[in-house]
Design a protein around this motif. Structure first.
Motif, PDB file in Angstrom:
ATOM      1  N   THR A  35       6.845   6.300  27.424  1.00  0.00           N
ATOM      2  CA  THR A  35       6.739   4.927  27.936  1.00  0.00           C
ATOM      3  C   THR A  35       8.088   4.449  28.463  1.00  0.00           C
ATOM      4  O   THR A  35       8.166   3.824  29.529  1.00  0.00           O
ATOM      5  CB  THR A  35       6.203   3.984  26.825  1.00  0.00           C
ATOM      6  N   ALA A  36       9.160   4.773  27.728  1.00  0.00           N
ATOM      7  CA  ALA A  36      10.500   4.379  28.201  1.00  0.00           C
ATOM      8  C   ALA A  36      10.792   5.051  29.544  1.00  0.00           C
ATOM      9  O   ALA A  36      11.340   4.423  30.468  1.00  0.00           O
ATOM     10  CB  ALA A  36      11.546   4.771  27.164  1.00  0.00           C
ATOM     11  N   LYS A  37      10.417   6.315  29.676  1.00  0.00           N
ATOM     12  CA  LYS A  37      10.674   7.050  30.924  1.00  0.00           C
ATOM     13  C   LYS A  37       9.878   6.455  32.091  1.00  0.00           C
ATOM     14  O   LYS A  37      10.394   6.298  33.200  1.00  0.00           O
ATOM     15  CB  LYS A  37      10.325   8.536  30.722  1.00  0.00           C
ATOM     16  N   LEU A  38       8.624   6.095  31.801  1.00  0.00           N
ATOM     17  CA  LEU A  38       7.776   5.479  32.845  1.00  0.00           C
ATOM     18  C   LEU A  38       8.397   4.193  33.367  1.00  0.00           C
ATOM     19  O   LEU A  38       8.344   3.906  34.558  1.00  0.00           O
ATOM     20  CB  LEU A  38       6.441   5.023  32.244  1.00  0.00           C
ATOM     21  N   THR A  78      10.009  13.985  30.310  1.00  0.00           N
ATOM     22  CA  THR A  78       9.705  13.664  31.709  1.00  0.00           C
ATOM     23  C   THR A  78       8.192  13.442  31.849  1.00  0.00           C
ATOM     24  O   THR A  78       7.426  13.877  30.993  1.00  0.00           O
ATOM     25  CB  THR A  78      10.122  14.826  32.645  1.00  0.00           C
ATOM     26  N   VAL A  79       7.813  12.797  32.924  1.00  0.00           N
ATOM     27  CA  VAL A  79       6.388  12.583  33.187  1.00  0.00           C
ATOM     28  C   VAL A  79       6.164  12.932  34.656  1.00  0.00           C
ATOM     29  O   VAL A  79       6.938  12.504  35.517  1.00  0.00           O
ATOM     30  CB  VAL A  79       5.985  11.104  32.944  1.00  0.00           C
ATOM     31  N   ALA A 131       2.854   9.470  36.241  1.00  0.00           N
ATOM     32  CA  ALA A 131       3.755   8.359  35.923  1.00  0.00           C
ATOM     33  C   ALA A 131       3.382   7.114  36.716  1.00  0.00           C
ATOM     34  O   ALA A 131       3.339   6.007  36.167  1.00  0.00           O
ATOM     35  CB  ALA A 131       5.203   8.763  36.213  1.00  0.00           C
ATOM     36  N   GLU A 132       3.086   7.309  37.978  1.00  0.00           N
ATOM     37  CA  GLU A 132       2.785   6.157  38.847  1.00  0.00           C
ATOM     38  C   GLU A 132       1.558   5.401  38.343  1.00  0.00           C
ATOM     39  O   GLU A 132       1.563   4.177  38.224  1.00  0.00           O
ATOM     40  CB  GLU A 132       2.543   6.676  40.257  1.00  0.00           C
ATOM     41  N   ARG A 133       0.503   6.157  37.967  1.00  0.00           N
ATOM     42  CA  ARG A 133      -0.737   5.499  37.512  1.00  0.00           C
ATOM     43  C   ARG A 133      -0.567   4.918  36.109  1.00  0.00           C
ATOM     44  O   ARG A 133      -1.071   3.838  35.803  1.00  0.00           O
ATOM     45  CB  ARG A 133      -1.903   6.493  37.563  1.00  0.00           C
ATOM     46  N   ARG A 159       2.219   3.857  34.786  1.00  0.00           N
ATOM     47  CA  ARG A 159       3.119   2.692  34.856  1.00  0.00           C
ATOM     48  C   ARG A 159       2.333   1.429  35.215  1.00  0.00           C
ATOM     49  O   ARG A 159       2.600   0.350  34.710  1.00  0.00           O
ATOM     50  CB  ARG A 159       4.224   2.945  35.876  1.00  0.00           C
ATOM     51  N   LEU A 160       1.350   1.592  36.085  1.00  0.00           N
ATOM     52  CA  LEU A 160       0.517   0.440  36.470  1.00  0.00           C
ATOM     53  C   LEU A 160      -0.135  -0.192  35.251  1.00  0.00           C
ATOM     54  O   LEU A 160      -0.113  -1.419  35.081  1.00  0.00           O
ATOM     55  CB  LEU A 160      -0.601   0.919  37.407  1.00  0.00           C
ATOM     56  N   ALA A 161      -0.695   0.670  34.378  1.00  0.00           N
ATOM     57  CA  ALA A 161      -1.392   0.166  33.182  1.00  0.00           C
ATOM     58  C   ALA A 161      -0.397  -0.509  32.228  1.00  0.00           C
ATOM     59  O   ALA A 161      -0.702  -1.544  31.628  1.00  0.00           O
ATOM     60  CB  ALA A 161      -2.123   1.303  32.481  1.00  0.00           C
ATOM     61  N   VAL A 162       0.805   0.068  32.109  1.00  0.00           N
ATOM     62  CA  VAL A 162       1.809  -0.528  31.209  1.00  0.00           C
ATOM     63  C   VAL A 162       2.352  -1.828  31.824  1.00  0.00           C
ATOM     64  O   VAL A 162       2.514  -2.843  31.135  1.00  0.00           O
ATOM     65  CB  VAL A 162       2.950   0.471  30.917  1.00  0.00           C
ATOM     66  N   ASP A 163       2.606  -1.810  33.128  1.00  0.00           N
ATOM     67  CA  ASP A 163       3.112  -3.026  33.799  1.00  0.00           C
ATOM     68  C   ASP A 163       2.112  -4.174  33.678  1.00  0.00           C
ATOM     69  O   ASP A 163       2.502  -5.326  33.479  1.00  0.00           O
ATOM     70  CB  ASP A 163       3.380  -2.747  35.281  1.00  0.00           C
TER      71      ASP A 163
END
Ligand code: 13P
Ligand code: SF4
Length: 327
Positions: A92-95, A305-306, A311-313, A315-319
């Motif tokens: 999560t931190a990496k994302l 790493t992701v 990572a892109e998809r 990150r959307l859910a986390v954002d």
């Protein structure tokens, strides 16, 4: 980031209520080395509330629950983040801060919840329940987050569900968190049979026993516990919410129904409160030691790493989750 380099001797007051001086003396070499290495590598240590006190109070720069660590990760300016926690937290931190090097001291630091579900399971749930939004607990792999609409943590699960304004959600993979949130929100919840191996072991009888043995105790339980356990508690909340409750109410005697290191860390902050310590250890969290953290900084391993498309998809859910708290 320029930090003042404090020696182990100077740091001792931060842990003295929970770490005996003789034990601290055996840790001093690692504590001093970690301080020097953080400066050399331009690194910060983000530590979850379940770290042992010498990590949590001794060498960490940022501490908190899963939500706080995710939020803080977004704004770290140091080159290196050492995630003193488990693998999904490092991912999560990496994302959230992809240009930083994220180190996990031991790659075996997993999580029974994260391991309980695969991306294929999520796709199958979507097929079975078309149109129902997927809310995924952060305790999952980035690949599972990538299949989801939005993430949540134990600290914001109710707010995330309520933000969706729908009568039914797929909430995965923690069956107990899902059941607890369903009761609080009235939203119908389809879930998955995952559980936290630490919290699923607590029983209502444990809580009744604690109350019999320690009259007047205030019982705080984590929402990863079964609903019947929460029924016996005075309050349910994430690890950070437990700390906030203790700080605000200052009860005389407290039992934190969660992982063992929580009570030690909070006891250091509130030495006058009597902490009853029924607890279960998380073997994954406990893979973080001063030794493995020092080794991570010396060798710059293990880098988490992701894959960029995942990572892109994810990150959307986390954002989307982080945006809920900002509204
Ligand atoms: P929180 O710190 O977000 O409450 O999560 C608890 C936990 O079990 C993390 O692995
Ligand atoms: Fe996973 Fe439970 Fe350990 Fe947290 S305490 S990392 S949820 S197994």
């Amino acid at each position: 980031m320029t930090t003042t380099l404090m020696t182990a001797a100077e740091l001792y007051p931060r842990v003295r209520h929970v770490v005996p001086a003789v034990e601290w003396a055996t840790m001093a070499d690692d504590v001093d080395a970690i301080g020097r290495l953080k400066r050399e590598r331009n690194a910060v240590i983000l530590a979850h509330n379940y770290m042992t006190p010498e990590i949590f109070h001794g060498v960490s720069d940022i501490v908190g629950d899963s939500l706080a660590l995710a939020r803080e990760a977004t704004s770290v300016e140091a080159d290196v983040i050492v995630l003193a926690g488990v693998h999904f937290m490092a991912e999560t931190a990496k994302l959230l801060n992809p240009t930083r090097t994220v180190l996990l001291p031991d790659l075996r630091s997993g999580c029974s919840l994260a391991e309980s579900i695969t991306p294929a399971d999520v796709r199958e749930l979507r097929r079975l329940h078309p149109g129902v939004p997927v809310v995924t607990y952060v305790n999952t792999s980035a690949a599972v987050k990538a299949e989801s609409d939005i993430c949540c943590t134990s600290g914001n699960a109710v707010a995330v569900i309520e933000s969706l304004g729908v009568p039914e959600v797929i909430m995965i993979p923690d069956q107990f968190l899902a059941a607890n949130v369903a009761r609080q929100t009235g939203v119908r919840v389809i879930t998955h049979p995952g559980a936290c191996e630490v919290h699923e072991r607590f029983t209502p009888a444990d809580i009744r026993q604690i109350r019999d043995d320690h009259p007047g105790v205030t019982v705080l339980a984590h929402p990863e516990c079964p609903p019947a356990v929460l029924d016996e508690a005075d309050y349910a909340g994430s690890t950070a919410q437990m700390v906030a409750f203790v700080a605000a109410r200052q009860p005389e005697r407290v039992a934190l129904i969660t992982e063992c290191s929580m009570s030690d860390n909070v006891a250091q902050q509130f030495p006058d409160i009597d902490f009853v310590r029924p607890c279960n250890l998380c073997p994954h969290m406990k893979r973080n030691t001063l030794g493995t953290i020092r080794h991570a900084l010396e060798t710059m391993t293990h880098q988490v790493t992701v894959q960029p498309d995942v990572a892109e998809r994810a990150r959307l859910a986390v954002d989307r989750m982080l945006a809920v708290g900002n509204k």
